[in-house]
Design a protein around this motif. Structure first.
Motif, PDB file in Angstrom:
ATOM      1  N   ILE A   4       2.556 -12.640   2.434  1.00  0.00           N
ATOM      2  CA  ILE A   4       2.470 -11.088   1.878  1.00  0.00           C
ATOM      3  C   ILE A   4       1.116 -10.868   1.497  1.00  0.00           C
ATOM      4  N   TRP A   5       0.978  -9.581   1.788  1.00  0.00           N
ATOM      5  CA  TRP A   5      -0.264  -8.847   1.315  1.00  0.00           C
ATOM      6  C   TRP A   5       0.299  -7.765   0.681  1.00  0.00           C
ATOM      7  N   TYR A   6      -0.747  -6.988  -0.441  1.00  0.00           N
ATOM      8  CA  TYR A   6      -0.184  -6.226  -1.117  1.00  0.00           C
ATOM      9  C   TYR A   6      -1.651  -5.130  -1.258  1.00  0.00           C
ATOM     10  N   ARG A  26       1.805   5.974 -13.145  1.00  0.00           N
ATOM     11  CA  ARG A  26       2.724   5.019 -12.713  1.00  0.00           C
ATOM     12  C   ARG A  26       2.272   3.885 -11.801  1.00  0.00           C
ATOM     13  N   ARG A  27       2.133   2.646 -12.065  1.00  0.00           N
ATOM     14  CA  ARG A  27       1.237   1.543 -11.142  1.00  0.00           C
ATOM     15  C   ARG A  27       2.562   0.985 -10.301  1.00  0.00           C
ATOM     16  N   GLY A  28       2.112   0.801  -9.029  1.00  0.00           N
ATOM     17  CA  GLY A  28       2.980   0.093  -8.038  1.00  0.00           C
ATOM     18  C   GLY A  28       2.117  -0.581  -7.026  1.00  0.00           C
ATOM     19  N   ALA A  29       2.748  -1.218  -6.068  1.00  0.00           N
ATOM     20  CA  ALA A  29       1.854  -1.850  -5.009  1.00  0.00           C
ATOM     21  C   ALA A  29       2.927  -1.674  -3.822  1.00  0.00           C
ATOM     22  N   LEU A  30       2.026  -1.368  -2.652  1.00  0.00           N
ATOM     23  CA  LEU A  30       2.833  -1.657  -1.396  1.00  0.00           C
ATOM     24  C   LEU A  30       2.404  -2.963  -0.786  1.00  0.00           C
ATOM     25  N   ILE A  31       3.650  -3.481  -0.190  1.00  0.00           N
ATOM     26  CA  ILE A  31       3.577  -4.830   0.367  1.00  0.00           C
ATOM     27  C   ILE A  31       3.302  -4.811   1.594  1.00  0.00           C
ATOM     28  N   GLY A  36       6.026  -5.495   8.601  1.00  0.00           N
ATOM     29  CA  GLY A  36       6.918  -4.808   7.910  1.00  0.00           C
ATOM     30  C   GLY A  36       6.061  -4.389   6.236  1.00  0.00           C
ATOM     31  N   PHE A  37       6.467  -3.431   6.098  1.00  0.00           N
ATOM     32  CA  PHE A  37       5.985  -2.812   4.904  1.00  0.00           C
ATOM     33  C   PHE A  37       7.127  -2.130   3.785  1.00  0.00           C
ATOM     34  N   ALA A  38       6.751  -2.486   2.572  1.00  0.00           N
ATOM     35  CA  ALA A  38       7.616  -1.800   1.551  1.00  0.00           C
ATOM     36  C   ALA A  38       6.859  -1.447   0.186  1.00  0.00           C
ATOM     37  N   LEU A 273      -5.167   0.543   5.018  1.00  0.00           N
ATOM     38  CA  LEU A 273      -5.353   0.252   3.637  1.00  0.00           C
ATOM     39  C   LEU A 273      -6.101  -1.301   3.548  1.00  0.00           C
ATOM     40  N   PRO A 274      -6.812  -1.453   2.385  1.00  0.00           N
ATOM     41  CA  PRO A 274      -7.177  -2.610   2.224  1.00  0.00           C
ATOM     42  C   PRO A 274      -6.637  -3.584   1.433  1.00  0.00           C
ATOM     43  N   TRP A 275      -5.754  -4.222   2.387  1.00  0.00           N
ATOM     44  CA  TRP A 275      -4.930  -5.239   1.858  1.00  0.00           C
ATOM     45  C   TRP A 275      -5.426  -6.490   1.269  1.00  0.00           C
ATOM     46  N   ARG A 276      -4.763  -7.203   0.116  1.00  0.00           N
ATOM     47  CA  ARG A 276      -5.135  -8.285  -0.451  1.00  0.00           C
ATOM     48  C   ARG A 276      -3.793  -9.163  -0.546  1.00  0.00           C
ATOM     49  N   ARG A 277      -4.215 -10.396  -0.278  1.00  0.00           N
ATOM     50  CA  ARG A 277      -3.280 -11.343   0.031  1.00  0.00           C
ATOM     51  C   ARG A 277      -2.607 -11.874  -1.590  1.00  0.00           C
TER      52      ARG A 277
END
Length: 278
Positions: A4-6, A26-31, A36-38, A273-277
């Motif tokens: 999973i990446w976020y 508001r703080r959130g994260a895409l994964i 797939g993305f959510a 996007l700069p995804w992080r693990r």
């Protein structure tokens, strides 16, 4: 569990979002899970674990109601992307109410988090976020334009006997947020970010979690795929300052229009996007 990446994000509200919403972004994260993305957008004010805790638990393979739903949506998104199609193919997104007292002309229903300003000539859905006592609600109800009220959401903490009495005393329909088919409720407000649509005789109104546009589209998908035709609460990107995702959201009349692309859309933005693990 798959890797999973976020990508963490912030949404900046244009105005206070509710009586219980904390001030500030508001703080959130895409994964990202495989293809797939959510969205993961917690509301600690409603009992969700904060974002950092949500992500830390995911890293250990532990889910919450919020992240479990996010993983389901990521799987739906991945399947559609692999097939090269939009999840909305063949579906009709139901119309939405407008979130606030300043509705555009095409919206015939508004949802208010405050009664400081009540617009004319539209149906009213008023959400008190369970901040009133029963007697306070009865007094306030007597001052409202009753002929235009569709329902009152969470006037006070839910109790079956209390709500039966309030409905009898006020003659107003009562709506319960995040309920599970409870008795003596006229409307269930369902947030797919944290729950599935329950089996109930009550009217179902699907709403977003006032989250990222991707999460908003997940709620729209649930409403459309369930065949919901009642006016829902799926137009919430307008509550936040614009960003590159919000810029792509469109409205046709009172209906949300999904962006172009596969899955839930936003193909190029998500890939960049700069995804992080996790």
């Amino acid at each position: 569990m798959a890797d999973i990446w976020y990508w963490p994000y912030e949404l900046v509200p244009r105005r206070p979002l509710s009586a219980i919403a904390a001030a500030g972004p508001r703080r959130g994260a895409l994964i990202r899970v495989d293809a797939g993305f959510a969205d993961v957008h917690p509301w600690p004010e409603l009992g969700d674990a904060p974002l950092d805790v949500q992500i830390a638990r995911l890293s250990r393979g532990v889910t919450t109601p919020l992240t479990a739903a996010s993983l389901r949506f990521a799987a739906i998104d991945a399947a559609a992307r692999r097939a090269g199609r939009s999840v909305f193919e063949g579906l009709t997104i139901p119309p939405s109410h407008w979130p606030g007292a300043d509705p555009p002309a095409d919206f015939d229903t508004v949802k208010l988090k405050s009664i400081d300003r009540i617009p004319d000539h539209v149906r009213l859905r008023i959400d008190f976020n369970a901040t009133l006592t029963p007697d306070e609600f009865v007094r306030i109800a007597a001052t409202l334009p009753r002929d235009r009220i569709d329902f009152i959401e969470d006037p006070c903490p839910y109790d079956a006997a209390t709500w039966r009495d309030l409905r009898d005393r006020t003659g107003l329909r009562l709506a319960l947020d995040r309920g599970n088919g409870d008795e003596d409720v006229d409307v269930l407000v369902v947030k797919p970010a944290v729950q599935e649509i329950p089996s109930s005789r009550a009217e179902i109104v699907v709403t977003s979690y006032m989250d990222h546009p991707l999460g908003q589209l997940c709620a729209a998908y649930v409403a459309a795929s369930a065949g919901i035709r009642t006016t829902c609460g799926l137009v919430t990107h307008v509550l936040f300052e614009s960003d590159k995702f919000i810029e792509r959201m469109q409205i046709d009349g009172a209906r949300l229009v999904p962006p172009h692309g596969t899955g839930f859309g936003f193909d190029d933005l998500l890939e960049g996007l700069p995804w992080r693990r996790v």
